[in-house]
Motif scaffolding. Structure first.
Motif, PDB file in Angstrom:
ATOM      1  N   PRO A  74      11.346   4.406  -3.764  1.00 38.83           N
ATOM      2  CA  PRO A  74      10.044   4.758  -3.175  1.00 38.83           C
ATOM      3  C   PRO A  74       9.697   3.968  -1.913  1.00 38.83           C
ATOM      4  O   PRO A  74       8.887   4.431  -1.117  1.00 38.83           O
ATOM      5  CB  PRO A  74       9.044   4.474  -4.302  1.00 38.83           C
ATOM      6  N   ASP A  75      10.291   2.783  -1.721  1.00 41.96           N
ATOM      7  CA  ASP A  75      10.067   2.064  -0.464  1.00 41.96           C
ATOM      8  C   ASP A  75      10.831   2.760   0.666  1.00 41.96           C
ATOM      9  O   ASP A  75      11.867   3.376   0.420  1.00 41.96           O
ATOM     10  CB  ASP A  75      10.543   0.620  -0.579  1.00 41.96           C
ATOM     11  N   PRO A  76      10.355   2.651   1.914  1.00 37.53           N
ATOM     12  CA  PRO A  76      11.080   3.267   3.030  1.00 37.53           C
ATOM     13  C   PRO A  76      12.460   2.624   3.220  1.00 37.53           C
ATOM     14  O   PRO A  76      12.580   1.401   3.267  1.00 37.53           O
ATOM     15  CB  PRO A  76      10.180   2.993   4.237  1.00 37.53           C
ATOM     16  N   ASP A  77      13.486   3.442   3.308  1.00 33.70           N
ATOM     17  CA  ASP A  77      14.846   3.001   3.628  1.00 33.70           C
ATOM     18  C   ASP A  77      15.199   3.559   4.997  1.00 33.70           C
ATOM     19  O   ASP A  77      15.137   4.779   5.210  1.00 33.70           O
ATOM     20  CB  ASP A  77      15.848   3.507   2.588  1.00 33.70           C
ATOM     21  N   GLN A  78      15.610   2.681   5.932  1.00 36.60           N
ATOM     22  CA  GLN A  78      15.851   3.099   7.306  1.00 36.60           C
ATOM     23  C   GLN A  78      17.252   2.687   7.739  1.00 36.60           C
ATOM     24  O   GLN A  78      17.648   1.529   7.585  1.00 36.60           O
ATOM     25  CB  GLN A  78      14.810   2.474   8.238  1.00 36.60           C
TER      26      GLN A  78
END
Length: 204
Positions: free
Chosen positions: A55-59
């Motif tokens: 759920p955290d942003p992965d970039q």
């Protein structure tokens, strides 16, 4: 020159494209299903493959030197909102954390044993010639013991987007005015400006 070819047709934000070392795949960041995750797509086009589901942003931040894994940043295992680097196989699976306490972007040495990386985030990266408390350095870590073995020489400049090729690390910096391209020779320990820029900042 030539004709541009559209590779993706998804509805959502798509950013951070990185060619794999041999050029057959493109890793990129996309927000398709209400969350920001890591995807790959053939360089010739096709259906994107989703690699992360946290759920955290992965970039996306790049690739490992052997082209078998995608490098990405995420705050998924941080006690606050700072990023760490992770790798994930292109076939999918669980990610592996790069053993550094904080990192934004990085590039592997050809043998994969070292990483030139930007450790710190910047609240406002578009602030021209920023010289406050968050200027960005580039450090070189030995991944065997997570020790910092070298730092690209600088005087409070903002250095970023490192790219390691052979015995040279190419990077962007505002150390001489508008952001432009520099190179750090790992043998001579010298920094050289490669492009004279008297106009707008290079962004990436």
């Amino acid at each position: 020159g030539g004709e541009a070819k559209r590779l993706t047709t998804g509805i959502g934000v798509e950013t951070d494209p990185y060619f794999s070392p041999e050029g057959s795949l493109i890793a990129f960041t996309a927000e398709y299903d209400g969350n920001t995750d890591v995807y790959t797509i053939p360089a010739s086009g096709g259906v994107p493959s989703r690699l992360t589901y946290h759920p955290d942003p992965d970039q996306v931040a790049g690739w490992t030197a052997d082209g078998k894994q995608v490098l990405f940043r995420s705050s998924r295992q941080s006690y606050s909102y700072f990023n760490r680097l992770f790798t994930i196989p292109i076939q999918g699976g669980f990610p592996t954390e790069v053993a550094l306490p904080i990192a934004q972007e990085g590039t592997y040495s050809p043998d994969g044993a070292r990483l030139a990386y930007v450790p710190t985030p910047q609240w406002q990266p578009a602030w021209k010639r920023y010289r406050g408390g968050q200027p960005k350095p580039i450090w070189i870590a030995n991944l065997l013991d997570s020790g910092i073995i070298e730092k690209i020489p600088r005087d409070n400049s903002n250095d970023f987007n490192p790219m390691w090729l052979g015995h040279t690390i190419y990077f962007l910096s505002d150390r001489a005015g508008p952001v432009t391209l520099f190179a750090y020779d790992l043998n001579t320990k010298q920094v050289t400006k490669l492009v004279q820029n008297d106009g707008l900042d290079f962004k990436s």
